[in-house]
Design a protein around this motif. Structure first.
Motif, PDB file in Angstrom:
ATOM      1  N   THR A 118     -14.718  14.039 -11.930  1.00 48.00           N
ATOM      2  CA  THR A 118     -14.992  15.369 -11.377  1.00 48.00           C
ATOM      3  C   THR A 118     -16.304  15.401 -10.616  1.00 48.00           C
ATOM      4  OG1 THR A 118     -15.934  16.090 -13.485  1.00 48.00           O
ATOM      5  CG2 THR A 118     -13.613  16.611 -13.069  1.00 48.00           C
ATOM      6  N   ARG A 119     -17.239  14.558 -11.015  1.00 48.33           N
ATOM      7  CA  ARG A 119     -18.498  14.511 -10.270  1.00 48.33           C
ATOM      8  C   ARG A 119     -18.308  13.868  -8.897  1.00 48.33           C
ATOM      9  NH1 ARG A 119     -24.439  12.734 -12.326  1.00 48.33           N
ATOM     10  NH2 ARG A 119     -25.431  13.203 -10.351  1.00 48.33           N
ATOM     11  N   ALA A 120     -17.421  12.887  -8.831  1.00 46.03           N
ATOM     12  CA  ALA A 120     -17.204  12.188  -7.561  1.00 46.03           C
ATOM     13  C   ALA A 120     -16.328  12.975  -6.602  1.00 46.03           C
ATOM     14  CB  ALA A 120     -16.578  10.824  -7.821  1.00 46.03           C
ATOM     15  N   TRP A 121     -15.286  13.647  -7.112  1.00 45.95           N
ATOM     16  CA  TRP A 121     -14.300  14.256  -6.230  1.00 45.95           C
ATOM     17  C   TRP A 121     -14.133  15.758  -6.397  1.00 45.95           C
ATOM     18  CZ3 TRP A 121     -12.639   9.606  -8.795  1.00 45.95           C
ATOM     19  CH2 TRP A 121     -12.660   8.496  -7.966  1.00 45.95           C
ATOM     20  N   GLY A 122     -14.876  16.363  -7.292  1.00 49.13           N
ATOM     21  CA  GLY A 122     -14.675  17.784  -7.549  1.00 49.13           C
ATOM     22  C   GLY A 122     -13.610  17.979  -8.620  1.00 49.13           C
ATOM     23  N   ALA A 123     -13.424  19.218  -9.018  1.00 50.58           N
ATOM     24  CA  ALA A 123     -12.558  19.504 -10.167  1.00 50.58           C
ATOM     25  C   ALA A 123     -11.092  19.175  -9.906  1.00 50.58           C
ATOM     26  CB  ALA A 123     -12.703  20.962 -10.581  1.00 50.58           C
ATOM     27  N   THR A 124     -10.547  19.618  -8.797  1.00 50.77           N
ATOM     28  CA  THR A 124      -9.108  19.462  -8.568  1.00 50.77           C
ATOM     29  C   THR A 124      -8.707  18.008  -8.366  1.00 50.77           C
ATOM     30  OG1 THR A 124      -9.088  21.635  -7.557  1.00 50.77           O
ATOM     31  CG2 THR A 124      -7.180  20.247  -7.159  1.00 50.77           C
ATOM     32  N   VAL A 125      -9.318  17.353  -7.418  1.00 51.48           N
ATOM     33  CA  VAL A 125      -8.983  15.959  -7.145  1.00 51.48           C
ATOM     34  C   VAL A 125      -9.464  15.063  -8.282  1.00 51.48           C
ATOM     35  CG1 VAL A 125      -9.360  14.039  -5.551  1.00 51.48           C
ATOM     36  CG2 VAL A 125      -8.988  16.333  -4.664  1.00 51.48           C
ATOM     37  N   GLY A 126     -10.622  15.372  -8.853  1.00 50.84           N
ATOM     38  CA  GLY A 126     -11.155  14.573  -9.948  1.00 50.84           C
ATOM     39  C   GLY A 126     -10.249  14.579 -11.162  1.00 50.84           C
ATOM     40  N   PHE A 127      -9.696  15.748 -11.488  1.00 44.94           N
ATOM     41  CA  PHE A 127      -8.791  15.836 -12.632  1.00 44.94           C
ATOM     42  C   PHE A 127      -7.527  15.024 -12.379  1.00 44.94           C
ATOM     43  CE2 PHE A 127      -5.663  17.986 -15.377  1.00 44.94           C
ATOM     44  CZ  PHE A 127      -6.331  17.886 -16.585  1.00 44.94           C
ATOM     45  N   THR A 128      -7.017  15.079 -11.162  1.00 40.69           N
ATOM     46  CA  THR A 128      -5.826  14.308 -10.813  1.00 40.69           C
ATOM     47  C   THR A 128      -6.114  12.812 -10.853  1.00 40.69           C
ATOM     48  OG1 THR A 128      -5.089  16.131  -9.415  1.00 40.69           O
ATOM     49  CG2 THR A 128      -4.053  13.993  -9.054  1.00 40.69           C
ATOM     50  N   ALA A 129      -7.264  12.408 -10.323  1.00 37.50           N
ATOM     51  CA  ALA A 129      -7.647  10.998 -10.366  1.00 37.50           C
ATOM     52  C   ALA A 129      -7.815  10.529 -11.806  1.00 37.50           C
ATOM     53  CB  ALA A 129      -8.940  10.783  -9.586  1.00 37.50           C
ATOM     54  N   TRP A 130      -8.380  11.399 -12.643  1.00 29.74           N
ATOM     55  CA  TRP A 130      -8.579  11.062 -14.054  1.00 29.74           C
ATOM     56  C   TRP A 130      -7.244  10.745 -14.721  1.00 29.74           C
ATOM     57  CZ3 TRP A 130      -7.858  14.447 -18.568  1.00 29.74           C
ATOM     58  CH2 TRP A 130      -8.392  13.908 -19.741  1.00 29.74           C
ATOM     59  N   TRP A 131      -6.217  11.526 -14.445  1.00 30.42           N
ATOM     60  CA  TRP A 131      -4.894  11.240 -15.014  1.00 30.42           C
ATOM     61  C   TRP A 131      -4.406   9.856 -14.583  1.00 30.42           C
ATOM     62  CZ3 TRP A 131      -2.668  13.259 -18.989  1.00 30.42           C
ATOM     63  CH2 TRP A 131      -2.944  14.578 -19.358  1.00 30.42           C
ATOM     64  N   GLY A 132      -4.670   9.514 -13.338  1.00 31.31           N
ATOM     65  CA  GLY A 132      -4.294   8.180 -12.865  1.00 31.31           C
ATOM     66  C   GLY A 132      -5.055   7.082 -13.589  1.00 31.31           C
ATOM     67  N   PHE A 133      -6.356   7.281 -13.800  1.00 34.51           N
ATOM     68  CA  PHE A 133      -7.144   6.283 -14.522  1.00 34.51           C
ATOM     69  C   PHE A 133      -6.745   6.209 -15.993  1.00 34.51           C
ATOM     70  CE2 PHE A 133     -10.189   7.102 -10.974  1.00 34.51           C
ATOM     71  CZ  PHE A 133     -10.051   5.841 -10.391  1.00 34.51           C
ATOM     72  N   LEU A 134      -6.383   7.350 -16.592  1.00 36.05           N
ATOM     73  CA  LEU A 134      -5.875   7.327 -17.965  1.00 36.05           C
ATOM     74  C   LEU A 134      -4.605   6.488 -18.052  1.00 36.05           C
ATOM     75  CD1 LEU A 134      -6.193  10.986 -19.302  1.00 36.05           C
ATOM     76  CD2 LEU A 134      -7.603   9.022 -19.862  1.00 36.05           C
ATOM     77  N   THR A 135      -3.726   6.679 -17.085  1.00 37.66           N
ATOM     78  CA  THR A 135      -2.478   5.921 -17.056  1.00 37.66           C
ATOM     79  C   THR A 135      -2.754   4.432 -16.898  1.00 37.66           C
ATOM     80  OG1 THR A 135      -1.329   7.815 -16.104  1.00 37.66           O
ATOM     81  CG2 THR A 135      -0.277   5.650 -15.847  1.00 37.66           C
ATOM     82  N   ALA A 136      -3.626   4.081 -15.961  1.00 32.90           N
ATOM     83  CA  ALA A 136      -3.947   2.673 -15.735  1.00 32.90           C
ATOM     84  C   ALA A 136      -4.595   2.058 -16.974  1.00 32.90           C
ATOM     85  CB  ALA A 136      -4.867   2.538 -14.526  1.00 32.90           C
ATOM     86  N   GLY A 137      -5.532   2.771 -17.591  1.00 29.25           N
ATOM     87  CA  GLY A 137      -6.169   2.261 -18.802  1.00 29.25           C
ATOM     88  C   GLY A 137      -5.181   2.079 -19.935  1.00 29.25           C
ATOM     89  N   GLY A 138      -4.280   3.039 -20.089  1.00 23.58           N
ATOM     90  CA  GLY A 138      -3.272   2.941 -21.141  1.00 23.58           C
ATOM     91  C   GLY A 138      -2.309   1.788 -20.918  1.00 23.58           C
ATOM     92  N   VAL A 139      -1.901   1.583 -19.688  1.00 30.55           N
ATOM     93  CA  VAL A 139      -0.992   0.472 -19.380  1.00 30.55           C
ATOM     94  C   VAL A 139      -1.683  -0.863 -19.636  1.00 30.55           C
ATOM     95  CG1 VAL A 139       0.198  -0.695 -17.475  1.00 30.55           C
ATOM     96  CG2 VAL A 139       0.463   1.763 -17.783  1.00 30.55           C
ATOM     97  N   LEU A 140      -2.944  -0.976 -19.236  1.00 34.59           N
ATOM     98  CA  LEU A 140      -3.682  -2.217 -19.482  1.00 34.59           C
ATOM     99  C   LEU A 140      -3.815  -2.509 -20.977  1.00 34.59           C
ATOM    100  CD1 LEU A 140      -6.524  -1.940 -16.833  1.00 34.59           C
ATOM    101  CD2 LEU A 140      -4.707  -3.649 -16.895  1.00 34.59           C
TER     102      LEU A 140
END
Length: 118
Positions: free
Chosen positions: A62-84
């Protein structure tokens, strides 16, 4: 905050957080320690640490991209971390813990550097 650095920090923290949460589960804990059940105090500590790391990953996004895009990016990173974590726990469980420690150090160091720069 550089988007590339924020991405690396968020991925590292997400991976370390997901690894912590997985180690709080009896099945994965047994894979690594041979103990059938996670002691209650360790389970709480692993869950708390994993949750805090995932929140820190959200803050980096959220600091890098703001609330809306940051939250969406976070979901992607959660998915990638979980898959790894899931892949490494299935094929290389001991290496998953070592790499989670390295990811934790990288994520916290990178996050601290970003906080000081911004």
């Amino acid at each position: 905050m550089s988007a590339a650095i924020a991405s690396a920090v968020a991925l590292a923290l997400s991976y370390a957080g997901m690894a912590g949460l997985s180690l709080a589960m009896d099945r994965h804990h047994e894979q690594l320690t041979g103990q059938g059940e996670v002691p209650p105090a360790r389970r709480r500590a692993l869950r708390a640490a994993g949750s805090v790391l995932l929140v820190l990953a959200l803050l980096a996004c959220t600091r890098a991209w703001g609330a809306t895009v940051g939250f969406t990016a976070w979901w992607g990173f959660l998915t990638a971390g979980g898959v790894l974590v899931a892949w490494l726990m299935a094929y290389r469980p001991r290496q998953s813990v070592a790499s989670a420690g390295a990811a934790l150090a990288l994520g916290l160091f990178g996050g601290l550097a970003l906080a000081m720069a911004g």
